[in-house]
Design a protein around this motif. Structure first.
Motif, PDB file in Angstrom:
ATOM      1  N   THR A 152       1.031  -1.293   0.080  1.00 20.93           N
ATOM      2  CA  THR A 152       0.046  -0.032  -0.049  1.00 20.93           C
ATOM      3  C   THR A 152       0.972   1.311   0.195  1.00 20.93           C
ATOM      4  O   THR A 152       1.946   1.418   0.548  1.00 20.93           O
ATOM      5  CB  THR A 152      -0.754   0.047   1.273  1.00 20.93           C
ATOM      6  OG1 THR A 152      -1.859   1.054   1.034  1.00 20.93           O
ATOM      7  CG2 THR A 152       0.009   0.420   2.552  1.00 20.93           C
ATOM      8  N   SER A 153       0.420   2.255  -0.932  1.00 16.79           N
ATOM      9  CA  SER A 153       1.429   3.399  -0.919  1.00 16.79           C
ATOM     10  C   SER A 153       2.643   3.153  -0.914  1.00 16.79           C
ATOM     11  O   SER A 153       2.991   2.660  -2.318  1.00 16.79           O
ATOM     12  CB  SER A 153       0.885   4.281   0.392  1.00 16.79           C
ATOM     13  OG  SER A 153       1.592   5.484   0.173  1.00 16.79           O
ATOM     14  N   LEU A 177      -2.075  -1.242  -3.752  1.00 15.53           N
ATOM     15  CA  LEU A 177      -3.008  -0.233  -3.266  1.00 15.53           C
ATOM     16  C   LEU A 177      -2.518   1.186  -3.269  1.00 15.53           C
ATOM     17  O   LEU A 177      -1.409   1.274  -2.724  1.00 15.53           O
ATOM     18  CB  LEU A 177      -3.508  -0.659  -1.947  1.00 15.53           C
ATOM     19  CG  LEU A 177      -3.775  -2.134  -1.761  1.00 15.53           C
ATOM     20  CD1 LEU A 177      -4.064  -2.226  -0.046  1.00 15.53           C
ATOM     21  CD2 LEU A 177      -4.930  -2.605  -2.447  1.00 15.53           C
ATOM     22  N   ALA A 261      -6.085   0.157   3.844  1.00 11.92           N
ATOM     23  CA  ALA A 261      -5.413  -0.931   4.266  1.00 11.92           C
ATOM     24  C   ALA A 261      -5.593  -1.049   5.969  1.00 11.92           C
ATOM     25  O   ALA A 261      -5.794  -2.117   6.579  1.00 11.92           O
ATOM     26  CB  ALA A 261      -3.851  -0.634   4.326  1.00 11.92           C
TER      27      ALA A 261
END
Length: 284
Positions: A152-153, A177, A261
């Protein structure tokens, strides 16, 4: 808090980033996620996969004894911060527990951070974890031939960077994500990891992610910052142009950059169901 109330609270936060927004997002899920801590404890904690103090990971093992597919989760933090969590700290650890409850081995890792460790340190650390899993995960109930990377990120950037560095031979699929792939200009924070974009224009993983034949699941949030939404749409369009079809994708309504998340493993199962179905299909 009921899902409608969570959505309203997240909507009120808008699309901004920062420690205040992060703290408010954590508060929305704190009670539910804290209550889930004991349901799936860490099977093996702070396992070393390399020489640096942040080269450590936690394992979450499902109850089934059969060799299971593996979800490797790489946390976010803007290249500068972040932690895998653990027994007493649920953020990011919740993804490992979600994986184990779905019948997968969950792996949640720490990696080296900027500005002390610059490109391609994060990507190299993901590659080191894959190498460690290949050699060791069988003794923890995992199938080393069925690894799925998920980030994520900034973690999504490092997973995408893995495709640029190592290719797709050792993993089955990737889940990205709210990542940055190279469709928008670097900002000042990014340059602390990537360096001056005028000097290093080709460090973003755009080409590797756009061209790979590896199965991908892309996601962004309704309240992601516009830049992250533009990256998501840019990659979707690029994939369509190159492959004649879009990758599997999910736009998560009612969530923002942090909560996407953070909420995994809670009663809102829309994204977790999509993730788990994707992992099952790509590791069958």
């Amino acid at each position: 808090m009921q899902q409608a109330g969570v959505r309203q609270s997240i909507s009120a936060l808008g699309t901004g980033l920062g420690p205040d927004v992060l703290g408010q997002c954590r508060a929305l899920f704190d009670a539910e996620q804290s209550a889930l801590l004991a349901q799936v404890p860490v099977t093996a904690g702070d396992v070393s996969y390399g020489p640096h103090e942040r080269h450590c990971l936690d394992l979450y093992r499902p109850q089934d004894d059969d060799p299971a597919p593996i979800i490797v989760f790489v946390h976010g933090g803007g290249f500068l911060k972040g932690d895998k969590g653990g027994t007493n700290d649920w953020p990011n650890a919740n993804v490992g527990r979600m994986a184990a409850q779905a019948g997968f081995v969950g792996v949640v890792l720490n990696y080296r951070l900027a500005p002390d460790h610059v490109w391609p340190a994060g990507t190299e650390d993901v590659a080191s974890v894959v190498g460690w899993l290949k050699a060791n995960i069988a003794q923890h109930g995992g199938d080393p031939e069925r690894i799925v990377l998920m980030g994520t990120s900034a973690g999504a950037v490092h997973v995408a960077g893995y495709l640029k560095l190592a290719g797709a031979a050792d993993i089955r699929a990737a889940i990205l994500l709210s990542g940055l792939y190279g469709y928008t200009p670097l900002d000042q924070r990014d340059t602390l990891y990537y360096g001056d974009p005028a000097l290093y224009p080709d460090r973003m993983p755009l080409e590797a992610v756009a061209s790979t034949s590896l199965p991908l699941l892309l996601a962004c949030a309704e309240f992601d910052p516009p830049r992250f939404q533009a990256e998501f749409l840019g990659l979707m369009q690029d994939r369509l142009a190159r492959h004649g079809t879009m990758p599997r994708a999910f736009i998560h309504s009612g969530h923002n950059h942090y909560s996407m998340a953070m909420h995994l493993g809670t009663g809102d199962r829309r994204l977790s169901d999509e993730i788990c179905a994707f992992v099952r299909e790509t590791t069958a």
